[in-house]
Every structure is written in C-alpha cells, then in structure tokens.
Motif scaffolding. Structure first.
Motif, mmCIF file in Angstrom:
data_model
loop_
_atom_site.group_PDB
_atom_site.id
_atom_site.type_symbol
_atom_site.label_atom_id
_atom_site.label_comp_id
_atom_site.label_asym_id
_atom_site.label_seq_id
_atom_site.Cartn_x
_atom_site.Cartn_y
_atom_site.Cartn_z
ATOM 1 N N ILE A 49 1.082 -78.894 15.819
ATOM 2 C CA ILE A 49 1.039 -77.442 15.802
ATOM 3 C C ILE A 49 2.026 -76.872 14.793
ATOM 4 C CG2 ILE A 49 1.492 -75.426 17.217
ATOM 5 C CD1 ILE A 49 0.375 -76.919 19.562
ATOM 6 N N LEU A 50 3.220 -77.476 14.708
ATOM 7 C CA LEU A 50 4.211 -76.949 13.767
ATOM 8 C C LEU A 50 3.751 -77.135 12.331
ATOM 9 C CD1 LEU A 50 6.880 -75.565 14.056
ATOM 10 C CD2 LEU A 50 7.985 -77.700 13.612
ATOM 11 N N ILE A 51 3.107 -78.297 12.056
ATOM 12 C CA ILE A 51 2.597 -78.516 10.702
ATOM 13 C C ILE A 51 1.509 -77.492 10.393
ATOM 14 C CG2 ILE A 51 1.509 -80.203 9.205
ATOM 15 C CD1 ILE A 51 4.259 -80.968 9.934
ATOM 16 N N LEU A 52 0.648 -77.233 11.387
ATOM 17 C CA LEU A 52 -0.395 -76.222 11.188
ATOM 18 C C LEU A 52 0.222 -74.868 10.895
ATOM 19 C CD1 LEU A 52 -3.211 -76.747 13.801
ATOM 20 C CD2 LEU A 52 -3.418 -76.601 11.361
ATOM 21 N N LEU A 53 1.270 -74.508 11.664
ATOM 22 C CA LEU A 53 1.904 -73.205 11.457
ATOM 23 C C LEU A 53 2.526 -73.132 10.067
ATOM 24 C CD1 LEU A 53 3.623 -72.514 14.875
ATOM 25 C CD2 LEU A 53 1.783 -71.243 13.845
ATOM 26 N N LEU A 54 3.154 -74.238 9.639
ATOM 27 C CA LEU A 54 3.760 -74.225 8.308
ATOM 28 C C LEU A 54 2.688 -74.081 7.228
ATOM 29 C CD1 LEU A 54 6.645 -76.798 8.470
ATOM 30 C CD2 LEU A 54 6.770 -74.436 7.817
ATOM 31 N N ILE B 222 -15.306 -78.535 20.438
ATOM 32 C CA ILE B 222 -15.765 -77.202 20.029
ATOM 33 C C ILE B 222 -14.728 -76.544 19.129
ATOM 34 C CG2 ILE B 222 -16.338 -74.918 20.891
ATOM 35 C CD1 ILE B 222 -17.375 -76.245 23.390
ATOM 36 N N ALA B 223 -13.439 -76.683 19.484
ATOM 37 C CA ALA B 223 -12.385 -76.053 18.689
ATOM 38 C C ALA B 223 -12.348 -76.649 17.298
ATOM 39 C CB ALA B 223 -11.032 -76.219 19.387
ATOM 40 N N LEU B 224 -12.538 -77.967 17.215
ATOM 41 C CA LEU B 224 -12.535 -78.626 15.906
ATOM 42 C C LEU B 224 -13.650 -78.090 15.032
ATOM 43 C CD1 LEU B 224 -11.001 -81.041 14.624
ATOM 44 C CD2 LEU B 224 -12.910 -82.441 15.329
ATOM 45 N N ILE B 225 -14.883 -78.081 15.600
ATOM 46 C CA ILE B 225 -16.033 -77.604 14.812
ATOM 47 C C ILE B 225 -15.848 -76.131 14.462
ATOM 48 C CG2 ILE B 225 -18.511 -77.254 14.858
ATOM 49 C CD1 ILE B 225 -18.692 -79.639 16.722
ATOM 50 N N GLY B 226 -15.385 -75.347 15.445
ATOM 51 C CA GLY B 226 -15.232 -73.919 15.206
ATOM 52 C C GLY B 226 -14.207 -73.635 14.138
ATOM 53 N N ALA B 227 -13.065 -74.311 14.200
ATOM 54 C CA ALA B 227 -12.026 -74.062 13.199
ATOM 55 C C ALA B 227 -12.521 -74.450 11.818
ATOM 56 C CB ALA B 227 -10.765 -74.846 13.560
ATOM 57 N N ALA B 228 -13.216 -75.598 11.727
ATOM 58 C CA ALA B 228 -13.709 -76.014 10.421
ATOM 59 C C ALA B 228 -14.721 -75.019 9.894
ATOM 60 C CB ALA B 228 -14.323 -77.402 10.514
ATOM 61 N N SER B 229 -15.579 -74.497 10.774
ATOM 62 C CA SER B 229 -16.620 -73.606 10.279
ATOM 63 C C SER B 229 -16.068 -72.222 9.971
ATOM 64 C CB SER B 229 -17.750 -73.523 11.298
ATOM 65 O OG SER B 229 -17.788 -72.285 11.895
ATOM 66 N N LEU C 46 1.721 -65.931 16.440
ATOM 67 C CA LEU C 46 1.331 -67.240 16.971
ATOM 68 C C LEU C 46 2.536 -68.023 17.478
ATOM 69 C CD1 LEU C 46 -1.362 -68.746 14.662
ATOM 70 C CD2 LEU C 46 -1.476 -68.199 17.048
ATOM 71 N N MET C 47 3.653 -67.928 16.727
ATOM 72 C CA MET C 47 4.848 -68.648 17.181
ATOM 73 C C MET C 47 5.318 -68.105 18.530
ATOM 74 S SD MET C 47 7.111 -69.167 13.786
ATOM 75 C CE MET C 47 6.387 -69.657 12.247
ATOM 76 N N GLY C 48 5.229 -66.788 18.724
ATOM 77 C CA GLY C 48 5.582 -66.214 20.025
ATOM 78 C C GLY C 48 4.710 -66.768 21.132
ATOM 79 N N ILE C 49 3.402 -66.911 20.834
ATOM 80 C CA ILE C 49 2.500 -67.457 21.854
ATOM 81 C C ILE C 49 2.890 -68.893 22.198
ATOM 82 C CG2 ILE C 49 0.113 -68.072 22.300
ATOM 83 C CD1 ILE C 49 -0.717 -65.724 20.614
ATOM 84 N N GLU C 50 3.284 -69.668 21.174
ATOM 85 C CA GLU C 50 3.704 -71.048 21.461
ATOM 86 C C GLU C 50 4.933 -71.063 22.353
ATOM 87 O OE1 GLU C 50 1.859 -73.397 20.685
ATOM 88 O OE2 GLU C 50 0.562 -72.402 19.240
ATOM 89 N N GLU D 220 -5.887 -73.835 20.507
ATOM 90 C CA GLU D 220 -5.673 -72.426 20.191
ATOM 91 C C GLU D 220 -5.026 -72.266 18.821
ATOM 92 O OE1 GLU D 220 -2.127 -71.406 21.128
ATOM 93 O OE2 GLU D 220 -2.409 -69.654 19.875
ATOM 94 N N ALA D 221 -4.058 -73.119 18.503
ATOM 95 C CA ALA D 221 -3.392 -72.992 17.205
ATOM 96 C C ALA D 221 -4.370 -73.258 16.076
ATOM 97 C CB ALA D 221 -2.213 -73.954 17.125
ATOM 98 N N ALA D 222 -5.247 -74.264 16.250
ATOM 99 C CA ALA D 222 -6.201 -74.571 15.181
ATOM 100 C C ALA D 222 -7.133 -73.391 14.933
ATOM 101 C CB ALA D 222 -7.004 -75.816 15.546
ATOM 102 N N ILE D 223 -7.725 -72.857 16.020
ATOM 103 C CA ILE D 223 -8.653 -71.733 15.861
ATOM 104 C C ILE D 223 -7.947 -70.516 15.278
ATOM 105 C CG2 ILE D 223 -10.066 -70.104 17.125
ATOM 106 C CD1 ILE D 223 -11.433 -72.610 16.979
#
Lengths: 165, 103
Positions: free
Chosen positions: A66-71, A151-158, B34-38, B75-78
């Motif tokens: 998650i942190l890598i995604l946020l960065l 679902i989240a994987l497919i949704g995020a990619a799309s 988003l960071m707040g949600i985490e 949630e973070a990915a979406i």
C-alpha cells in the motif's frame, strides 16, 4: 514497569508521533515516509499483543504494497520538478477543535467503561490456529475476499488503463 | 496505571483514529485523504487485535484484522486508479476543486 511496558511505550510514541507528522506536515513525501514509521509502530504493537502473523502481514501488505502504491500515486499526480509537491489545507481550526472533542470523548468513554478483560496468555505462535480458522469457521468470508480481490484487480486495471486514441 | 493493559491499546487506537479523521478533513490532496483512511483502518485493526488478546474469545479478532488488511489493499488499489484518472482529467487532485457534479 517492566521490559514489556518500556517496549510498549516506545512503539506507542513512534506510532503516534509519526501519525501526527503524517497529518500535519505540508510535504506529501514527508507524509508518505512518516506513514512508513506508523505502519512499523503498529506492527510492533501487534507483536506486543501476541499477533505475530498479523504483524508480518501488516509489514508485507502495508509497507510492501500500500505504501508503494501511495508513493506511486504521489509521484504520478504531482509535478516533481517544480515545487508543487505541497498540499493545501482547509478548515484547520474547526477541524482541530472537532477532532479534539472527538478524541477526548472516545478516550473518556474507554476509560470509564468497565472492560471485562483479563490478559490471556500469549500463545507461542498463532499461524497454525489462524490457518485452521480461515479454512473452517471463516471459509465463506475467505472465498468472498478472494473474489473481491480479483474484482479489485480487474477494476483497478480497467479504470487506470489508457484509452486508445 | 503505568502497567500496560487493554486501555493503553484502546487509547493509542483512539488517537490514531482522530489523526486519521483530521487528515481526511483538512487535507486537499486526494492522496493525503487516502493516507488518513489508512490510519483509520490501522486503528480499527489495533482494536480488533487488542480485544482478541484481552477479551478471551480465541483468535476471531485476529482473523477479522486479516480481512481488514485485505480490504485496505483492495481499497488502495481502486482509489489510486481513480486518483490517476482524476489527474488525467483535471490536471490536479485537489478534492475541493473537483466539483463538476455541482453544476
């Protein structure tokens, strides 16, 4: 005040201080890196609570994922070359007052409640018991979460895909 | 009072929750929200694990904490995919300037 307590206060200070930096600093990069220390502190608290597997999962998923995604989100949505990396703030004073009242009331309620708690003994390892719980008692939620992740994987990619012009 | 018990973990969780709410309310950048949600999800997780240890009803709380971590990852990915799309459309991610639905 024995060794356990000292370790606990150390992790508590790390967690709360870095969480405070996350929400108050104006530089998004600083926030993201303080979030790293918050996640590590929370993982230490899990270890103190006897949840070793959850602590490892916390470090792997939060810090590694998650942190890598946020960065990546920060890097892709800000102009790094200019000084646009700062974030604006809004409603600081009312928010501080409201959040102070909220925190005070939550802490008051927790202090006044008579929790029927007794410290159970810390199990040596929880991984085996967690695994058997996951495929016996919680198997339906487990399968549903697998579908949800797909679902989240497919949704995020799309959603994030670049359309062909 | 100095001896660590259930209440100490609950107080840490309460302060993390408050910091998360403060971050969501005051920040303009969507990634900061988003960071707040985490932070809020982490505070909920501390509560789950603490009650699982002190409440004496087995490991159920830890299993739920595991599920919360999984949901946070999804949630973070979406949310970051949505943020990237917003950036492509509006060229910024300030949540107070993206109000086209109002008009």
């Amino acid at each position: 005040m024995d060794f356990y307590d000292i370790i606990f206060y150390l992790f508590a200070v790390i967690t709360l201080a870095s969480a405070f930096v996350v929400v108050t600093t104006r530089n998004i990069i600083y926030s993201a890196f303080s979030l790293l220390f918050t996640f590590f502190g929370v993982a230490g608290i899990y270890v103190l609570l006897g949840a070793d597997f959850i602590a490892v999962v916390q470090i792997m998923v939060y810090v590694g994922g998650i942190l890598i995604l946020l960065l990546f989100g920060v890097m892709l949505t800000n102009k790094i070359t200019t000084v646009e990396i700062r974030t604006g703030t809004a409603n600081v004073l009312p928010a501080s007052i409201a959040v102070g009242i909220l925190a005070g009331s939550i802490v008051t309620v927790m202090m006044w409640t008579d929790w029927k708690s007794k410290p159970g003994e810390i199990p040596i390892t929880t991984t085996k018991a967690l695994g058997s719980l996951l495929i016996n008692d919680y198997v339906l939620i487990f399968e549903l979460l697998g579908i949800l992740l797909l679902i989240a994987l497919i949704g995020a990619a799309s959603i994030a895909r670049r359309e062909k012009e | 009072m100095l001896h660590v018990g259930l209440i100490h973990f609950l107080i840490i969780s309460a302060f993390l929750f408050s910091f998360g709410i403060y971050g969501i309310v005051t920040r303009k950048n969507a990634v900061m929200v988003l960071m707040g949600i985490e932070l809020i999800l982490n505070s909920a997780n501390i509560n789950f694990v603490a009650f699982s240890r002190y409440g004496n009803f087995g490991l159920g709380g830890q299993v739920i904490a595991l599920f919360v971590i999984i949901l946070a990852a999804a949630e973070a990915a979406i949310a970051l995919a949505i943020v990237l799309n917003i950036y492509k459309t509006f060229a910024n991610v300030n949540v107070d300037e993206i109000d086209h639905l109002k008009e």
